[in-house]
Write a protein that holds these residues in place. Structure first.
Motif, PDB file in Angstrom:
ATOM      1  N   PRO A  53      -8.481 -15.556  -3.934  1.00 26.83           N
ATOM      2  CA  PRO A  53      -7.314 -16.556  -3.255  1.00 26.83           C
ATOM      3  C   PRO A  53      -6.324 -16.495  -3.114  1.00 26.83           C
ATOM      4  O   PRO A  53      -5.072 -16.758  -2.865  1.00 26.83           O
ATOM      5  CB  PRO A  53      -7.585 -17.346  -3.367  1.00 26.83           C
ATOM      6  N   ALA A  54      -5.793 -15.450  -3.805  1.00 31.45           N
ATOM      7  CA  ALA A  54      -4.644 -15.267  -4.298  1.00 31.45           C
ATOM      8  C   ALA A  54      -3.432 -13.580  -2.645  1.00 31.45           C
ATOM      9  O   ALA A  54      -2.562 -13.912  -2.408  1.00 31.45           O
ATOM     10  CB  ALA A  54      -4.246 -13.597  -5.500  1.00 31.45           C
ATOM     11  N   THR A  55      -4.690 -13.688  -2.169  1.00 32.29           N
ATOM     12  CA  THR A  55      -3.611 -12.811  -0.154  1.00 32.29           C
ATOM     13  C   THR A  55      -4.098 -14.016   0.247  1.00 32.29           C
ATOM     14  O   THR A  55      -5.309 -14.804   0.380  1.00 32.29           O
ATOM     15  CB  THR A  55      -4.893 -12.016  -0.186  1.00 32.29           C
ATOM     16  N   PRO A  56      -3.136 -13.908   1.701  1.00 32.56           N
ATOM     17  CA  PRO A  56      -2.887 -15.016   2.231  1.00 32.56           C
ATOM     18  C   PRO A  56      -4.683 -14.246   3.377  1.00 32.56           C
ATOM     19  O   PRO A  56      -4.419 -12.903   3.361  1.00 32.56           O
ATOM     20  CB  PRO A  56      -1.851 -14.329   3.422  1.00 32.56           C
ATOM     21  N   ALA A  57      -4.565 -15.064   4.225  1.00 29.77           N
ATOM     22  CA  ALA A  57      -5.742 -14.704   5.350  1.00 29.77           C
ATOM     23  C   ALA A  57      -6.806 -14.076   4.461  1.00 29.77           C
ATOM     24  O   ALA A  57      -7.446 -13.517   5.929  1.00 29.77           O
ATOM     25  CB  ALA A  57      -4.772 -14.047   6.372  1.00 29.77           C
ATOM     26  N   GLY A  58      -7.145 -13.650   3.765  1.00 36.65           N
ATOM     27  CA  GLY A  58      -8.462 -13.426   3.434  1.00 36.65           C
ATOM     28  C   GLY A  58      -8.192 -12.020   3.562  1.00 36.65           C
ATOM     29  O   GLY A  58      -9.812 -11.503   3.408  1.00 36.65           O
ATOM     30  N   MET A  59      -7.306 -11.497   3.063  1.00 37.84           N
ATOM     31  CA  MET A  59      -7.360 -10.203   3.143  1.00 37.84           C
ATOM     32  C   MET A  59      -7.851  -9.690   1.648  1.00 37.84           C
ATOM     33  O   MET A  59      -7.245 -10.067   0.952  1.00 37.84           O
ATOM     34  CB  MET A  59      -5.958  -9.283   3.803  1.00 37.84           C
ATOM     35  N   THR A  60      -7.688  -7.663   1.722  1.00 38.24           N
ATOM     36  CA  THR A  60      -8.239  -7.753   0.280  1.00 38.24           C
ATOM     37  C   THR A  60      -7.418  -6.429   0.729  1.00 38.24           C
ATOM     38  O   THR A  60      -7.147  -5.753   1.918  1.00 38.24           O
ATOM     39  CB  THR A  60      -9.488  -6.782   0.833  1.00 38.24           C
ATOM     40  N   LEU A  61      -6.414  -6.416  -0.320  1.00 37.73           N
ATOM     41  CA  LEU A  61      -5.065  -5.208   0.104  1.00 37.73           C
ATOM     42  C   LEU A  61      -5.493  -4.432  -1.171  1.00 37.73           C
ATOM     43  O   LEU A  61      -5.414  -4.942  -2.415  1.00 37.73           O
ATOM     44  CB  LEU A  61      -3.853  -6.393  -0.240  1.00 37.73           C
ATOM     45  N   LEU A  62      -4.602  -3.311  -0.731  1.00 40.07           N
ATOM     46  CA  LEU A  62      -4.479  -2.583  -2.145  1.00 40.07           C
ATOM     47  C   LEU A  62      -2.415  -2.949  -1.878  1.00 40.07           C
ATOM     48  O   LEU A  62      -1.883  -2.123  -0.686  1.00 40.07           O
ATOM     49  CB  LEU A  62      -4.696  -0.974  -1.919  1.00 40.07           C
ATOM     50  N   ARG A  63      -2.164  -3.026  -3.407  1.00 42.28           N
ATOM     51  CA  ARG A  63      -0.982  -3.416  -2.956  1.00 42.28           C
ATOM     52  C   ARG A  63      -0.064  -1.981  -4.003  1.00 42.28           C
ATOM     53  O   ARG A  63      -0.149  -1.695  -5.272  1.00 42.28           O
ATOM     54  CB  ARG A  63      -0.454  -4.429  -4.007  1.00 42.28           C
ATOM     55  N   CYS A  64       1.066  -1.595  -3.668  1.00 47.68           N
ATOM     56  CA  CYS A  64       1.607  -0.669  -3.973  1.00 47.68           C
ATOM     57  C   CYS A  64       3.067  -0.868  -4.507  1.00 47.68           C
ATOM     58  O   CYS A  64       3.578  -1.467  -3.631  1.00 47.68           O
ATOM     59  CB  CYS A  64       1.959   0.603  -3.467  1.00 47.68           C
ATOM     60  N   SER A  65       3.707  -1.288  -5.845  1.00 45.68           N
ATOM     61  CA  SER A  65       4.686  -0.669  -6.477  1.00 45.68           C
ATOM     62  C   SER A  65       6.014  -0.196  -6.790  1.00 45.68           C
ATOM     63  O   SER A  65       4.664   0.165  -8.057  1.00 45.68           O
ATOM     64  CB  SER A  65       4.893  -2.703  -6.973  1.00 45.68           C
ATOM     65  N   LEU A  66       6.426   0.060  -5.976  1.00 41.24           N
ATOM     66  CA  LEU A  66       7.404   1.379  -6.382  1.00 41.24           C
ATOM     67  C   LEU A  66       8.653   1.408  -7.938  1.00 41.24           C
ATOM     68  O   LEU A  66       8.786  -0.628  -8.249  1.00 41.24           O
ATOM     69  CB  LEU A  66       8.514   2.079  -4.837  1.00 41.24           C
ATOM     70  N   CYS A  67       8.990   2.378  -7.873  1.00 39.18           N
ATOM     71  CA  CYS A  67       9.662   2.229  -9.404  1.00 39.18           C
ATOM     72  C   CYS A  67      10.590   2.707  -8.919  1.00 39.18           C
ATOM     73  O   CYS A  67      10.672   4.193  -7.916  1.00 39.18           O
ATOM     74  CB  CYS A  67       9.106   2.523 -11.114  1.00 39.18           C
ATOM     75  N   ALA A  68      12.162   2.270  -9.178  1.00 33.43           N
ATOM     76  CA  ALA A  68      13.569   3.903  -9.242  1.00 33.43           C
ATOM     77  C   ALA A  68      12.858   5.115  -9.971  1.00 33.43           C
ATOM     78  O   ALA A  68      14.075   5.814  -9.643  1.00 33.43           O
ATOM     79  CB  ALA A  68      14.277   2.798  -8.944  1.00 33.43           C
ATOM     80  N   LEU A  69      12.361   5.007 -10.779  1.00 35.41           N
ATOM     81  CA  LEU A  69      12.084   6.164 -11.981  1.00 35.41           C
ATOM     82  C   LEU A  69      10.953   7.236 -10.935  1.00 35.41           C
ATOM     83  O   LEU A  69      10.653   8.445 -11.501  1.00 35.41           O
ATOM     84  CB  LEU A  69      11.920   6.448 -12.262  1.00 35.41           C
TER      85      LEU A  69
END
Ligand SMILES: Cc1ncc(COP(=O)(O)O)c(C=O)c1O
Length: 400
Positions: free
Chosen positions: A360-376
């Protein structure tokens, strides 16, 4: 006896199915060693980190680490007490002052996590006769803050200004109204149209709370978040944030210019009835926040990384959560959980860690690979990351 755990049977079956298929458990990865904000050792292998929310890479900053060590020596390992009893040390006041300076606001209140900040502020300020109007894609801590309080909850469609306005107009005249928004929504990495939403909220007599967990440090000229970038800082009543992302440690906070704000220290249960943060944590947070005030170059590099990864993934043929990069989160949309787990594992085998997110974390029943970038993340690392996505995507059939 009814087994109280029977309500979890569906989730148990889903997880078991995934494990039986021979996949690595995507929700149980161990970091054996962490070498820097962008590299860890997982399963004995060098792994680039692309799913940590460590946007500004402060976790290994030498000044931040030194401040934590010094505080451990000077004040010990923990406070063993609530902020209203024996748990306020000079370090807690110092980090609150750093937040007031960072946001140029009159008041700052630090909680043990960002989750507790939302829980505490929302449940305390919106009472029985009041209404909370919130974006339907709000973070779990916002929903839990609503559930803990007694206010009427009115959700509206994600980022829909007209829907917000309609809901506000339906609320009885004279009732207390709190509109709860986020600067960046962490599942798809999209930004809220705060300028219009804050205007509509104000016109309809509502107070506004914005959770800037995923924008602090990065978005806006001084890194104050989306409210700063869209020029509405003066019309927002409460900003909620966390130390667990750009600040690089753990903790949460609320900043505000409300003249009566300080009374919350006596009436907000998730602030009163829990132990305060350890001295080493508040010392690292204060040092990090002060350094974030002067990080324009890092902010610029993070934007470059975000734009390059977004363009590269699109070019490879992946479907992304936003048409343009709007934040440091780039969400790759997977057709289903099975493919998502296969792709997650293939990336890990290549030497890349991303977050696998599912309902339930994602909207509209989606499966996601979430990438979060770093300034480094270096230019070379972004190149490596794109190479790994290309290889894993082809191996799993996610791209041709
Ligand atoms: C929007 C938002 N608010 C609050 C939180 C909670 O922050 P913390 O990790 O400090 O509990 C998160 C964490 O993921 C978040 O994404």
């Amino acid at each position: 006896m009814t087994d109280l755990f029977s309500k979890f049977d569906d989730v148990i079956a889903l997880r078991q199915g995934l494990l039986d298929s021979g996949r690595t458990d995507p929700f149980n990865l161990v970091m054996e060693r962490v070498e820097s904000p962008t590299v860890a050792i997982c399963n004995g292998k060098r792994t680039i980190l692309l799913g940590t929310y460590n946007y500004m890479g402060m976790t290994f900053d030498p000044d931040v680490v030194a401040a934590g060590k010094q505080a451990l020596d000077d004040f010990g390992s923990g406070t063993t007490g609530s902020r209203v009893l024996n748990g306020t040390y000079s370090g807690h006041k110092a980090v609150e002052q750093a937040l007031k300076d960072f946001y140029a606001m009159d008041h700052a209140m630090v909680f043990s996590t960002g989750y507790q900040a939302n829980l505490g502020i929302i449940s305390t300020i919106a009472g029985k006769e009041d209404y909370i109007v919130l974006d339907i894609d709000s973070h779990a801590s916002i929903y839990d803050g609503c559930a803990m309080g007694n206010a009427q909850i009115v959700p509206f469609r994600h980022n829909d200004i007209e829907a917000l306005e309609k809901r506000l107009k339906r609320i009885p005249e004279g009732a207390g109204k709190l509109v709860v928004l986020e600067g960046v929504y962490s599942m798809l990495g999209d930004v809220a149209p705060l300028k219009e939403m804050v205007r509509v909220s104000r016109e309809n007599g509502a107070m506004v709370l914005v959770d800037e967990a995923h924008s602090m440090g990065f978005i806006g000229e001084h890194g104050r978040g989306v409210a700063e970038a869209q020029g509405v800082m003066d019309d927002v009543d409460f900003i909620i944030g966390t130390f667990s992302k750009s600040v690089g440690t753990v903790g949460g906070f609320c900043v505000s210019n409300h003249p009566k704000f300080e009374i919350l220290r006596l009436v907000c249960r998730p602030y009163v009835f829990t132990a305060s943060l350890p001295p080493s944590v508040v010392a690292t947070a204060a040092t990090s926040i002060r350094k974030l005030m002067d990080s324009a170059d890092k902010r610029a590099h993070l934007w470059e990384n975000s734009k390059r990864l977004h363009a590269g993934l699109r070019q490879l043929g992946f479907e992304l959560g936003t048409a343009e990069p709007q934040s440091a989160i780039i969400a790759v949309i997977m057709p289903d959980l099975e493919k998502g787990a296969a792709m997650w594992e293939a990336l890990l085998n290549e030497g890349l860690y991303v977050n696998l997110a599912r309902p339930p974390a994602t909207p509209a029943g989606m499966t996601l690979l979430r990438c979060s970038l770093c300034a480094l993340h270096t230019d070379d690392q972004v190149g490596e990351i794109l190479g790994m996505f290309a290889a894993a995507g082809r191996a799993t059939g996610c791209i041709s």
